[in-house]
Design a protein around this motif. Structure first.
Motif, PDB file in Angstrom:
ATOM      1  N   ASN A  39      -1.547  -1.276   4.500  1.00  0.00           N
ATOM      2  CA  ASN A  39      -1.848  -2.388   3.657  1.00  0.00           C
ATOM      3  C   ASN A  39      -3.185  -2.527   3.109  1.00  0.00           C
ATOM      4  N   GLU A  40      -3.688  -3.598   2.678  1.00  0.00           N
ATOM      5  CA  GLU A  40      -4.968  -3.861   2.165  1.00  0.00           C
ATOM      6  C   GLU A  40      -5.932  -3.923   3.311  1.00  0.00           C
ATOM      7  N   ASN A  41      -5.666  -4.116   4.820  1.00  0.00           N
ATOM      8  CA  ASN A  41      -6.410  -3.996   5.770  1.00  0.00           C
ATOM      9  C   ASN A  41      -6.583  -2.877   6.436  1.00  0.00           C
ATOM     10  N   MET A  42      -5.415  -2.162   6.486  1.00  0.00           N
ATOM     11  CA  MET A  42      -5.414  -0.872   7.333  1.00  0.00           C
ATOM     12  C   MET A  42      -4.658   0.280   6.571  1.00  0.00           C
ATOM     13  N   PRO A  43      -5.377   1.410   6.668  1.00  0.00           N
ATOM     14  CA  PRO A  43      -4.627   2.475   5.827  1.00  0.00           C
ATOM     15  C   PRO A  43      -3.643   2.986   6.570  1.00  0.00           C
ATOM     16  N   ALA A  44      -2.902   3.732   5.857  1.00  0.00           N
ATOM     17  CA  ALA A  44      -1.355   4.386   6.409  1.00  0.00           C
ATOM     18  C   ALA A  44      -1.653   5.430   7.310  1.00  0.00           C
ATOM     19  N   LEU A  45      -0.805   5.735   8.201  1.00  0.00           N
ATOM     20  CA  LEU A  45      -1.004   7.104   9.155  1.00  0.00           C
ATOM     21  C   LEU A  45      -1.005   8.051   8.242  1.00  0.00           C
ATOM     22  N   PRO A  46      -1.796   8.977   8.274  1.00  0.00           N
ATOM     23  CA  PRO A  46      -1.790  10.349   7.906  1.00  0.00           C
ATOM     24  C   PRO A  46      -0.699  11.311   8.282  1.00  0.00           C
ATOM     25  N   LEU A  47      -0.080  12.237   7.497  1.00  0.00           N
ATOM     26  CA  LEU A  47       0.982  12.913   7.998  1.00  0.00           C
ATOM     27  C   LEU A  47       2.041  12.257   8.679  1.00  0.00           C
ATOM     28  N   PRO A  48       2.655  11.298   8.139  1.00  0.00           N
ATOM     29  CA  PRO A  48       3.580  10.607   8.834  1.00  0.00           C
ATOM     30  C   PRO A  48       5.081  11.176   9.052  1.00  0.00           C
ATOM     31  N   ASP A  49       5.555  12.187   8.280  1.00  0.00           N
ATOM     32  CA  ASP A  49       6.585  12.945   8.725  1.00  0.00           C
ATOM     33  C   ASP A  49       6.325  13.746   9.976  1.00  0.00           C
ATOM     34  N   LEU A  50       5.197  14.025  10.460  1.00  0.00           N
ATOM     35  CA  LEU A  50       4.846  14.697  11.588  1.00  0.00           C
ATOM     36  C   LEU A  50       4.419  13.864  12.837  1.00  0.00           C
ATOM     37  N   LEU A  51       3.529  12.633  12.318  1.00  0.00           N
ATOM     38  CA  LEU A  51       3.142  11.857  13.552  1.00  0.00           C
ATOM     39  C   LEU A  51       4.119  10.875  13.899  1.00  0.00           C
ATOM     40  N   ILE A  52       4.965  10.325  12.954  1.00  0.00           N
ATOM     41  CA  ILE A  52       5.966   9.312  13.572  1.00  0.00           C
ATOM     42  C   ILE A  52       6.991  10.004  14.489  1.00  0.00           C
ATOM     43  N   PRO A  53       7.623  10.913  14.351  1.00  0.00           N
ATOM     44  CA  PRO A  53       8.453  11.591  15.299  1.00  0.00           C
ATOM     45  C   PRO A  53       7.701  11.792  16.774  1.00  0.00           C
ATOM     46  N   ALA A  54       6.487  12.377  16.559  1.00  0.00           N
ATOM     47  CA  ALA A  54       5.627  12.482  17.681  1.00  0.00           C
ATOM     48  C   ALA A  54       5.316  11.340  18.580  1.00  0.00           C
ATOM     49  N   ILE A  55       4.879  10.304  17.875  1.00  0.00           N
ATOM     50  CA  ILE A  55       4.584   8.989  18.689  1.00  0.00           C
ATOM     51  C   ILE A  55       6.027   8.415  19.215  1.00  0.00           C
ATOM     52  N   ARG A  56       7.241   8.574  18.645  1.00  0.00           N
ATOM     53  CA  ARG A  56       8.290   7.882  19.080  1.00  0.00           C
ATOM     54  C   ARG A  56       8.853   9.047  20.240  1.00  0.00           C
ATOM     55  N   GLU A  57       8.481  10.033  20.292  1.00  0.00           N
ATOM     56  CA  GLU A  57       9.187  11.062  21.514  1.00  0.00           C
ATOM     57  C   GLU A  57       8.241  11.300  22.385  1.00  0.00           C
TER      58      GLU A  57
END
Length: 79
Positions: free
Chosen positions: A31-49
């Motif tokens: 959002n305007e205060n924080m950038p999006a996570l880079p490489l979300p297709d790789l990092l979101i599953p890694a964070i979740r698991e």
């Protein structure tokens, strides 16, 4: 397992639930205060698991009433 004392009880949060919440938070970044996570297709599953290794132990943790759940690493390590 994350344990918080709550007067005479424990509030227990599984590592798996913690990881899933962390993934939801990571997905909401950007959002305007924080950038999006880079490489979300790789990092979101890694964070979740990232704590899936705890799932089996958390279904039936060994508990010592003082001070609480016993970790799986050594069998007597406090968590």
């Amino acid at each position: 397992m994350i344990r918080r004392d709550d007067e005479n009880d424990w509030l227990l949060i599984s590592q798996v639930d913690h990881a899933h919440l962390a993934a939801e938070i990571a997905e909401a970044l950007g959002n305007e205060n924080m950038p999006a996570l880079p490489l979300p297709d790789l990092l979101i599953p890694a964070i979740r698991e990232h704590d899936e290794g705890w799932r089996e132990w958390e279904h039936a943790p060994e508990v010592d009433p003082d001070p609480g759940p016993i970790g799986r690493a050594s069998g007597r390590e406090r968590v």
